[in-house]
Design an enzyme around this catalytic site. Structure first.
Site, PDB file in Angstrom:
ATOM      1  N   HIS A  73       0.685   5.014   5.408  1.00  0.00           N
ATOM      2  CA  HIS A  73       1.419   3.867   5.682  1.00  0.00           C
ATOM      3  C   HIS A  73       0.637   2.806   6.532  1.00  0.00           C
ATOM      4  O   HIS A  73       0.910   2.965   7.671  1.00  0.00           O
ATOM      5  CB  HIS A  73       2.721   3.854   5.940  1.00  0.00           C
ATOM      6  CG  HIS A  73       3.688   2.827   5.621  1.00  0.00           C
ATOM      7  ND1 HIS A  73       4.764   2.986   5.081  1.00  0.00           N
ATOM      8  CD2 HIS A  73       3.506   1.446   5.956  1.00  0.00           C
ATOM      9  CE1 HIS A  73       5.456   1.869   4.995  1.00  0.00           C
ATOM     10  NE2 HIS A  73       4.428   1.019   5.416  1.00  0.00           N
TER      11      HIS A  73
ATOM     12  N   HIS B 253      -1.007  -1.289   7.381  1.00  0.00           N
ATOM     13  CA  HIS B 253      -1.205  -2.399   6.932  1.00  0.00           C
ATOM     14  C   HIS B 253      -2.442  -3.026   7.366  1.00  0.00           C
ATOM     15  O   HIS B 253      -2.669  -3.172   8.542  1.00  0.00           O
ATOM     16  CB  HIS B 253      -0.048  -3.327   7.427  1.00  0.00           C
ATOM     17  CG  HIS B 253       1.272  -3.258   6.702  1.00  0.00           C
ATOM     18  ND1 HIS B 253       1.584  -3.414   5.583  1.00  0.00           N
ATOM     19  CD2 HIS B 253       2.265  -2.155   7.271  1.00  0.00           C
ATOM     20  CE1 HIS B 253       3.036  -2.903   5.316  1.00  0.00           C
ATOM     21  NE2 HIS B 253       3.376  -2.304   6.218  1.00  0.00           N
TER      22      HIS B 253
ATOM     23  N   ARG C 152      -4.036  -5.883   6.252  1.00  0.00           N
ATOM     24  CA  ARG C 152      -3.741  -7.121   6.160  1.00  0.00           C
ATOM     25  C   ARG C 152      -4.839  -8.003   5.397  1.00  0.00           C
ATOM     26  O   ARG C 152      -4.798  -9.206   5.444  1.00  0.00           O
ATOM     27  CB  ARG C 152      -3.730  -7.916   7.542  1.00  0.00           C
ATOM     28  CG  ARG C 152      -2.738  -7.075   8.496  1.00  0.00           C
ATOM     29  CD  ARG C 152      -1.283  -7.579   8.081  1.00  0.00           C
ATOM     30  NE  ARG C 152      -0.342  -7.042   9.083  1.00  0.00           N
ATOM     31  CZ  ARG C 152       1.094  -6.807   8.716  1.00  0.00           C
ATOM     32  NH1 ARG C 152       1.247  -6.868   7.379  1.00  0.00           N
ATOM     33  NH2 ARG C 152       1.871  -6.662   9.658  1.00  0.00           N
TER      34      ARG C 152
ATOM     35  N   ASN D 161       0.762  -5.452   0.534  1.00  0.00           N
ATOM     36  CA  ASN D 161       1.486  -6.775   0.458  1.00  0.00           C
ATOM     37  C   ASN D 161       0.677  -7.524   1.456  1.00  0.00           C
ATOM     38  O   ASN D 161       0.708  -8.334   2.483  1.00  0.00           O
ATOM     39  CB  ASN D 161       2.852  -6.726   1.410  1.00  0.00           C
ATOM     40  CG  ASN D 161       2.916  -5.813   2.940  1.00  0.00           C
ATOM     41  OD1 ASN D 161       1.682  -5.339   3.252  1.00  0.00           O
ATOM     42  ND2 ASN D 161       3.584  -6.136   3.984  1.00  0.00           N
TER      43      ASN D 161
ATOM     44  N   ASP E 185       6.216  -2.457  -0.566  1.00  0.00           N
ATOM     45  CA  ASP E 185       6.561  -2.356   0.798  1.00  0.00           C
ATOM     46  C   ASP E 185       6.714  -3.690   1.459  1.00  0.00           C
ATOM     47  O   ASP E 185       6.131  -4.478   1.313  1.00  0.00           O
ATOM     48  CB  ASP E 185       5.473  -1.416   1.747  1.00  0.00           C
ATOM     49  CG  ASP E 185       6.077  -1.232   2.993  1.00  0.00           C
ATOM     50  OD1 ASP E 185       7.348  -0.867   3.376  1.00  0.00           O
ATOM     51  OD2 ASP E 185       5.185  -1.373   3.859  1.00  0.00           O
TER      52      ASP E 185
ATOM     53  N   HIS F 169       9.981   1.150   0.170  1.00  0.00           N
ATOM     54  CA  HIS F 169      10.640   0.648   1.430  1.00  0.00           C
ATOM     55  C   HIS F 169      12.020   0.741   1.024  1.00  0.00           C
ATOM     56  O   HIS F 169      12.604   0.113   0.287  1.00  0.00           O
ATOM     57  CB  HIS F 169      10.028  -0.683   1.533  1.00  0.00           C
ATOM     58  CG  HIS F 169      10.862  -1.661   2.605  1.00  0.00           C
ATOM     59  ND1 HIS F 169      10.007  -1.838   3.830  1.00  0.00           N
ATOM     60  CD2 HIS F 169      11.935  -2.181   2.750  1.00  0.00           C
ATOM     61  CE1 HIS F 169      10.972  -2.622   4.594  1.00  0.00           C
ATOM     62  NE2 HIS F 169      11.930  -2.896   4.028  1.00  0.00           N
TER      63      HIS F 169
ATOM     64  N   ASP G 283       3.066   2.977   9.750  1.00  0.00           N
ATOM     65  CA  ASP G 283       3.593   1.796   9.443  1.00  0.00           C
ATOM     66  C   ASP G 283       2.814   0.901  10.411  1.00  0.00           C
ATOM     67  O   ASP G 283       3.618  -0.111  10.880  1.00  0.00           O
ATOM     68  CB  ASP G 283       4.807   1.783   9.528  1.00  0.00           C
ATOM     69  CG  ASP G 283       5.417   0.561   8.945  1.00  0.00           C
ATOM     70  OD1 ASP G 283       4.617  -0.382   8.427  1.00  0.00           O
ATOM     71  OD2 ASP G 283       6.779   0.000   9.131  1.00  0.00           O
TER      72      ASP G 283
ATOM     73  N   PHE H 257       8.462  -8.829  11.909  1.00  0.00           N
ATOM     74  CA  PHE H 257       8.780  -7.379  12.307  1.00  0.00           C
ATOM     75  C   PHE H 257       7.555  -6.454  12.384  1.00  0.00           C
ATOM     76  O   PHE H 257       6.403  -6.792  11.653  1.00  0.00           O
ATOM     77  CB  PHE H 257       9.631  -6.770  11.148  1.00  0.00           C
ATOM     78  CG  PHE H 257      10.934  -7.178  10.806  1.00  0.00           C
ATOM     79  CD1 PHE H 257      11.832  -6.577  11.665  1.00  0.00           C
ATOM     80  CD2 PHE H 257      11.306  -8.094  10.057  1.00  0.00           C
ATOM     81  CE1 PHE H 257      13.105  -7.261  11.660  1.00  0.00           C
ATOM     82  CE2 PHE H 257      12.727  -8.633  10.080  1.00  0.00           C
ATOM     83  CZ  PHE H 257      13.555  -7.963  10.728  1.00  0.00           C
ATOM     84  N   GLY H 258       7.308  -5.589  13.083  1.00  0.00           N
ATOM     85  CA  GLY H 258       6.010  -4.608  13.223  1.00  0.00           C
ATOM     86  C   GLY H 258       5.574  -4.356  14.414  1.00  0.00           C
ATOM     87  O   GLY H 258       5.555  -5.122  15.366  1.00  0.00           O
TER      88      GLY H 258
HETATM   89 ZN   LIG Z   1       8.045  -1.171   4.701  1.00  0.00          ZN
END
Ligand SMILES: [Zn+2]
Length: 430
Positions: free
Chosen positions: A62, A64, A66, A96, A154, A181, A307, A325-326
């Site tokens: 998982h 990201h 980007r 995403n 997600d 998610h 994540d 968030f993140g």
């Molecule tokens: Zn998620």
């Protein structure tokens, strides 16, 4: 590419049941020998691993990255360098992006950039719905043909049971998992932190555990109905762990992951409106954290995934309610998780299993990731010093995302070298 001899380390390979002093020889990108006497004749660059752990390279289910669309936050190049620093040799990129990865053209684009610029392996996850809008199915079949390892919207759950059921039926036919998610959008709407005492003190709207538990329960029911493989992302609540444990004992094909931050941090970190601790799902309570560790120990939770969610400093330097968030997690994952090992809560070999063998099983062998150190396997290897202490300095991250609540923290355990396909992609001090 040089031949490598990794000498004198403690080799831990849960997939083959090895935990002991062994040397490894690498040639032509593959592991060619494991032993503790004389390696096969050859010209080796010796990597001294005395006092260190040598394990299969970590696999992040998982991440990201980007790109495309949010290159100010991260790129495939910077995100995979962060992965290499963190000991990861494979990352699974979430779709995403902008455009979202919902058709073959975008999958091909990511694969093309990764083949030129990535420091480690990049596997792509495709969207479940077109544009992640939750209205109609994305091109699951053509993305499967382009090599995605599963499907996820997600950032959001699939909003209707009907669409999720349809997606599961297609995914099952393609032999790929649905990666969810878990968050009921109507319950979580407007929520900033865990619903409870911290939310009340901060005067912020909360996200209740029930937002996660409700979707986990629904998804398990649909996996049972369709026979599809279901993988649940970043589990954060005790209730979800209990539901997954029960579903597994009922024979449902469900797997689950948990993040280093949900295993080691709690909601109190948000006091003081610390936007770097704002993450989705939110940091929960000690009761939840204890249940997540229990889930790792008894197998309810299969894998640990970061994540990794990088954001720019500007994104996070604002009012709490406006911050995204993140947490940027690839480079602090190992040091955070070793807190659990050093405090006696998690055995070292089980930690490696959750970072390597379990994610490899979830991905499946056809994607070229084995998560083991057998002779003939690709040489994806991490070497780390479990006792090396260091201070987290986000300014030194390879990731563009410096958003971590761990800035200034002392961690014990540091990656010293990462080898991907037989190439040294990271070496301490270099
Ligand atoms: Zn998620």
């Amino acid at each position: 590419m040089k031949n490598l001899l990794i000498h004198n380390g403690r080799l831990i390979d849960p997939a083959s049941g090895i935990d002991g002093q062994f040397d490894i020889a690498v040639a032509g990108g593959k592991i060619v020998w494991i032993g503790n006497n004389q390696p096969p004749a050859g010209d080796y660059e010796v990597v001294d691993a005395a006092g260190q752990v040598v394990a299969p390279g970590f696999i992040d289910l998982h991440t990201h990255l980007r790109q495309p669309g949010f290159e100010n936050k991260e790129t495939i190049a910077t995100g995979t360098r962060a992965a290499a620093l963190g000991g990861f040799t494979t990352v699974c990129a979430m779709p995403n992006t902008s455009p979202a990865v919902d058709n073959r053209t975008v999958v091909d684009y990511v694969n093309c950039v990764a083949s030129r610029e990535a420091a480690v392996r990049v596997l792509q996850i495709g969207c479940i719905s077109k544009g992640r809008k939750g209205e109609s199915l994305a091109e699951l079949g053509e993305m499967a043909a382009a090599g995605v390892i599963g499907f996820s919207d997600d950032g959001s759950s699939v909003p209707t049971s009907r669409l999720l059921k349809q997606a599961m039926e297609y995914a099952a036919g393609l032999g790929l998992p649905i990666i969810e998610h878990c968050e009921d959008a109507s319950l979580a709407d407007g929520g900033q932190v865990n619903e409870g005492i911290v939310a009340t003190r901060l005067g912020l709207a909360g996200i209740p555990n029930a937002a996660e538990d409700a979707i986990v329960a629904r998804d398990i029911a649909l996996a049972k109905l369709t026979g599809a493989r279901l993988h649940l992302c970043h589990i954060s609540t005790k209730g979800a762990v209990d539901l997954i444990r029960q579903a597994k004992s009922d024979g449902v094909k469900v797997t689950a992951e948990v993040t280093p931050h949900h295993l080691t941090l709690t909601e109190e970190l948000c006091l003081g409106y610390e936007t770097n601790a704002k993450v989705n799902p939110p940091l929960r309570t000690q009761t939840d954290t204890d249940a997540l560790i229990e889930g790792l120990l008894d197998g309810a939770i299969d894998a640990i995934a970061t994540d990794h969610a990088p954001h720019t400093a500007n994104d996070k330097c604002c009012e709490f309610a406006l911050a995204p968030f993140g947490i940027s997690g690839l480079e602090t994952a190992l040091g955070s998780l070793l807190r659990l090992v050093h405090s006696g809560k998690l055995p070292m070999a089980l930690l490696i299993e959750k970072l390597v063998a379990a994610p490899a099983r979830i991905i499946g062998k056809k994607h070229g990731v084995t998560g083991s150190l057998g002779v003939g396997e690709p040489a994806d290897i991490v070497i780390f010093d479990p006792n090396a202490e260091w201070t987290v300095d986000p300014g030194k991250f390879a990731s563009r995302g410096r958003n971590t609540p761990l800035a200034g923290e002392r961690l014990k355990g540091k990656v010293t070298a990462t080898i991907c396909r037989g190439n040294i992609v990271y070496r301490e001090g270099n």
